[in-house]
Design an enzyme around this catalytic site. Structure first.
Site, PDB file in Angstrom:
ATOM      1  N   HIS A  85     -35.950  16.859  -9.314  1.00 13.15           N
ATOM      2  CA  HIS A  85     -35.241  17.229  -8.084  1.00 13.15           C
ATOM      3  C   HIS A  85     -36.183  17.884  -7.083  1.00 13.15           C
ATOM      4  O   HIS A  85     -36.165  17.551  -5.885  1.00 13.15           O
ATOM      5  CB  HIS A  85     -34.090  18.177  -8.427  1.00 13.15           C
ATOM      6  CG  HIS A  85     -33.396  18.721  -7.212  1.00 13.15           C
ATOM      7  ND1 HIS A  85     -32.385  18.051  -6.569  1.00 13.15           N
ATOM      8  CD2 HIS A  85     -33.587  19.871  -6.506  1.00 13.15           C
ATOM      9  CE1 HIS A  85     -31.974  18.751  -5.533  1.00 13.15           C
ATOM     10  NE2 HIS A  85     -32.689  19.866  -5.469  1.00 13.15           N
ATOM     11  N   HIS A  86     -37.007  18.810  -7.535  1.00 15.24           N
ATOM     12  CA  HIS A  86     -37.921  19.505  -6.632  1.00 15.24           C
ATOM     13  C   HIS A  86     -38.880  18.531  -5.942  1.00 15.24           C
ATOM     14  O   HIS A  86     -39.138  18.649  -4.740  1.00 15.24           O
ATOM     15  CB  HIS A  86     -38.727  20.552  -7.406  1.00 15.24           C
ATOM     16  CG  HIS A  86     -38.048  21.885  -7.487  1.00 15.24           C
ATOM     17  ND1 HIS A  86     -37.715  22.626  -6.379  1.00 15.24           N
ATOM     18  CD2 HIS A  86     -37.629  22.625  -8.549  1.00 15.24           C
ATOM     19  CE1 HIS A  86     -37.142  23.756  -6.738  1.00 15.24           C
ATOM     20  NE2 HIS A  86     -37.074  23.778  -8.061  1.00 15.24           N
TER      21      HIS A  86
END
Length: 271
Positions: A148-149
Site C-alpha cells: 500500500h505504501h
C-alpha cells in the site's frame, strides 16, 4: 453559484499561510521531480527486506515514545488536512453538485486546498516511516502494509503531476481515514486500551474508502472530457487496479483479523 463567486467565497475562508503558497511552483517541482518517487520506493523496498533481515538476530526496540509522537504528528496533520479539503468538497457539492465535485480539476490550485493537495502528495514519502517502527520493533509486517505504501506514493505523485479529475475525493477521503487511524495508533503507543470495535471501524472505513475510490474512477471514466473532466485512461486504469487490489486486500485483512483466528495472532498496522 458561479465559479467566480465560489472562488471569492473560498478566498475569504483562506488563511494567510495558505494564500501565500505558490501552487505554480509546486506543480513545476512535481513535474521535474515526479520520477524521484521511484527512488523513494526502491529505497523503501530495500529497507523492508534488508531491515527485517538485520533485525532477525537483534533484540527489538521499544520506541514507544517516538512512535507516539510520530503518530500524533500525522494524526494532527491528517485532521487539519481533512477539515480544509472537506470544507472545499462540501462547498463544491452544495454549490455545483456532485458531478462537478468528481470532475473538478481546480482542487490542486484552488484557494484553501492548493497547499493541502501538495502537502498530501509529499506526505506519502515521510509516511514510509511507519514501516521503520514496525521493523525496529520486530512487529509483524504484512504484505498489505508495504504494498500500500509503495503504490499510493507512486499514484499520488503522478496524479498530482497530471492534475487529474477525482483528486479532491481521493485526498479528502484519505486525509479523513488517516486522521482516525493515526489517532488510534497514538492512543495505542501511549498505552491506552482502545476498544476493539474502534480498530474494526477504522478498517471498515478503509474498505469503504477503496470502494468509493473505485466508484469515483468509474464516474470519471463515464464523464471524462477535455474541458470539465480532464484525466487520462492511463491514470484511470492504474487507479482502478490499485483501488481494486486494496479493496480485496483490506477485505481479507478484516476477515482474517476480526472474523477468524485467535486474538493473539491479530494486530499490525495495515496502512
Amino acid at each position: 453559484m458561479s465559479r467566480s463567486e465560489l472562488q471569492s467565497l473560498l478566498k475569504s475562508a483562506e488563511y494567510d499561510f495558505e494564500r501565500r503558497f505558490d501552487e505554480r511552483w509546486a506543480l513545476e517541482w512535481m513535474q521535474e521531480n515526479c520520477h524521484k518517487s521511484f527512488v523513494f520506493c526502491g529505497l523503501y523496498a530495500a529497507f523492508v527486506f534488508a531491515g527485517q533481515r538485520v533485525m532477525r538476530e537483534r533484540p527489538k526496540l521499544s520506541l514507544r515514545r517516538p512512535l507516539m509522537l510520530w503518530s500524533l504528528s500525522l494524526a494532527v496533520f491528517s485532521l487539519v488536512g481533512a477539515m480544509r479539503t472537506g470544507f472545499y468538497m462540501l462547498l463544491m457539492i452544495r454549490t455545483s453538485g456532485f458531478k462537478d465535485s468528481v470532475c473538478d480539476n481546480a482542487f490542486y490550485n484552488a484557494p484553501v486546498t492548493k497547499l493541502w493537495a501538495f502537502a498530501f502528495t509529499l506526505s506519502k514519502a515521510p509516511e514510509l516511516g511507519d514501516t521503520v517502527f514496525i521493523v525496529l520493533r520486530k512487529q509483524r509486517l504484512i504484505f498489505l502494509h508495504w504494498y500500500h505504501h509503495i503504490t499510493v506514493l507512486l499514484y499520488s505523485w503522478f496524479s498530482y503531476r497530471d492534475q487529474v479529475a477525482g483528486g479532491g475525493w481521493f485526498m479528502t477521503m484519505n486525509y479523513t481515514v488517516h486522521a482516525f487511524m493515526y489517532s488510534y495508533y497514538t492512543a495505542k503507543a501511549a498505552g491506552v486500551r482502545v476498544p476493539r470495535p474502534c480498530a474494526m471501524m477504522i478498517t471498515a472505513a478503509q474498505i469503504l474508502q477503496m470502494a468509493m475510490g473505485l466508484t469515483v474512477l468509474g464516474l470519471v471514466y463515464g464523464w471524462r472530457d477535455r474541458e470539465r473532466c480532464q484525466t487520462s485512461m492511463e491514470n484511470i486504469s492504474w487507479g482502478s487496479l490499485m483501488y481494486l487490489s486494496y479493496l480485496v486486500l483490506f477485505a481479507l485483512f478484516f476477515y482474517d483479523t476480526y472474523l477468524k483466528g485467535p486474538p493473539k495472532a491479530r494486530g499490525s498496522k495495515s496502512e
